[in-house]
Scaffold this active site. Structure first.
Site, PDB file in Angstrom:
ATOM      1  CB  CYS A  26     -18.949  -1.462   8.689  1.00  0.00           C
ATOM      2  SG  CYS A  26     -17.534  -2.300   9.735  1.00  0.00           S
TER       3      CYS A  26
ATOM      4  CB  CYS B   2      -1.174   0.046   8.254  1.00  0.00           C
ATOM      5  SG  CYS B   2      -1.665  -1.081   7.031  1.00  0.00           S
TER       6      CYS B   2
ATOM      7  NE  ARG C 211     -17.454  -6.733  12.957  1.00  0.00           N
ATOM      8  CZ  ARG C 211     -17.802  -6.274  11.880  1.00  0.00           C
ATOM      9  NH1 ARG C 211     -16.967  -5.433  11.343  1.00  0.00           N
ATOM     10  NH2 ARG C 211     -18.889  -6.572  11.359  1.00  0.00           N
TER      11      ARG C 211
ATOM     12  CB  CYS D 283     -15.030  -8.186   6.157  1.00  0.00           C
ATOM     13  SG  CYS D 283     -14.534  -6.590   5.952  1.00  0.00           S
TER      14      CYS D 283
ATOM     15  CB  CYS E 205      -0.919  -0.072   1.309  1.00  0.00           C
ATOM     16  SG  CYS E 205      -2.102   1.442   1.400  1.00  0.00           S
TER      17      CYS E 205
ATOM     18  CB  CYS F  94     -18.172  -6.569   4.609  1.00  0.00           C
ATOM     19  SG  CYS F  94     -17.624  -4.876   5.169  1.00  0.00           S
TER      20      CYS F  94
ATOM     21  CB  CYS G 107      -2.244   3.919   7.919  1.00  0.00           C
ATOM     22  SG  CYS G 107      -3.338   4.575   6.583  1.00  0.00           S
TER      23      CYS G 107
END
Length: 361
Positions: A190, A61, A262, A98, A54, A130, A58
């Site tokens: 979500c 991450c 969650r 998901c 990616c 999802c 972040c």
């Protein structure tokens, strides 16, 4: 019956968060029982359909290409590979799959078409499906909805104020725009965040203000405890204490009474007793499986043992919202537009992110 309130202030939420624990738990549990079966927990399985590489920075991450975290990047999985994992998840008690891709944003083309086929395949298995694919446009959201997508995940991560201490390559407003684009379809939202990134209680409250003032509020709100991964800028953050998770879950339940809360990342560091307190405080959804994208998660068999001990039952699919019909690609009313939206790139300097990037080279 409690009434959904959409004008929560940060001060009101901080006051709830800081209540004496017994009072906080009692209020949260009472509200939870008004709107949900306290003995039913929705179980989701998270599948990383495209891992690593990616371009974002972040700070939490391990999939960011600029950090050296040992995560091996993989190309987009095939439809059959995803179907096999969905079948395994269903046999283990999950009602939702998901699918997560380490993308900044969705790009029209063959890969997105492949994801749409994954959505169609899982929806036909009578499972909620999802996706978390980064930023998406309204047309892309409509194409996902047509394919049968049940929910789209796009976390705010933290408060708007603290966001600039976590990420410099995308803007907070882009997160809100993506949620707005999803809301123009039949797909549920979500969206949640992470605690333990060095933020204050005020920042945690600020994130809940941003989520709870959305109208409608998100149907699902994941509360994650940071899993500090070596090589990321946040590798030295102290683990979140269970009391912080309990307070965050309880506060979320009070300000968003109808939402499924969650209990997400960080469960490997929680005892069964700690997780039980979170369920009592209003959590009624978990991720099952030994991994959450690239970070560890309790084994599904251990979760089922915990469910047996606590008298909990997995939620059946489509209990909170109806199943979407699947529209095949040849019948789609929405076509690829080849969009190239100008999502923001603030690119301010976050020193610890920069240092981790340099070490990563």
């Amino acid at each position: 019956m409690s009434i959904t309130k959409h004008n929560w202030t940060k001060e009101e939420i901080i006051a709830i968060y800081n209540k004496p624990m017994m009072d906080l738990l009692f209020e949260a549990a009472t509200i939870h029982r008004e709107h949900h079966d306290p003995n039913v927990v929705q179980v989701s399985t998270l599948v990383s359909i495209k891992t690593g590489g990616c371009s974002e920075d972040c700070g939490y991450c391990p999939q960011a290409a600029r950090y050296n975290t040992g995560v091996e990047g993989n190309d987009l999985m095939s439809v059959n590979q995803v179907k096999a994992q969905a079948l395994q998840a269903k046999s283990g008690g999950s009602s939702r799959v998901c699918m997560g891709a380490a993308w900044r944003n969705v790009k029209d083309g063959p890969e997105f078409d492949q994801v749409l086929e994954m959505v169609r395949t899982i929806n036909k298995m009578d499972m909620e499906v999802c996706c978390t694919l980064g930023m998406i446009t309204e047309n892309q959201a409509q194409r996902l909805a047509e394919a049968g997508l049940y929910a789209y995940n796009h976390n705010l991560d933290t408060s708007e104020n603290y966001y600039k201490e976590v990420i410099s390559t995308r803007g907070f407003e882009d997160r809100l725009q993506t949620i707005e684009n999803v809301r123009k379809t039949s797909v549920t939202v979500c969206s949640g965040g992470i605690i333990g990134m060095g933020e204050s209680v005020e920042d945690r409250a600020g994130m809940l203000v941003a989520l709870s003032t959305l109208n409608p509020q998100p149907e699902s709100v994941p509360i994650n405890a940071l899993v500090a991964v070596e090589g990321t800028p946040m590798q030295d953050e102290k683990p979140v204490e269970i009391w912080e998770m309990v307070r965050m879950v309880a506060t979320t339940r009070i300000v968003m009474p109808h939402t499924q809360v969650r209990l997400s990342a960080g469960r490997t560091n929680m005892s069964r007793e700690g997780q039980a307190m979170c369920f009592f405080a209003g959590a009624n959804s978990i991720f099952a499986g030994d991994k959450l994208l690239t970070t560890p998660n309790p084994d599904v068999n251990e979760d089922m043992k915990m469910f047996d001990l606590l008298g909990l039952k997995p939620q059946k699919p489509f209990k909170k919202a109806a199943q979407r019909p699947t529209v095949e690609a040849v019948d789609s009313q929405f076509e690829s537009l080849g969009e190239k939206p100008k999502w923001t790139r603030p690119n301010h300097i976050i020193e610890k992110n920069l240092e981790a990037s340099i070490k990563g080279k």
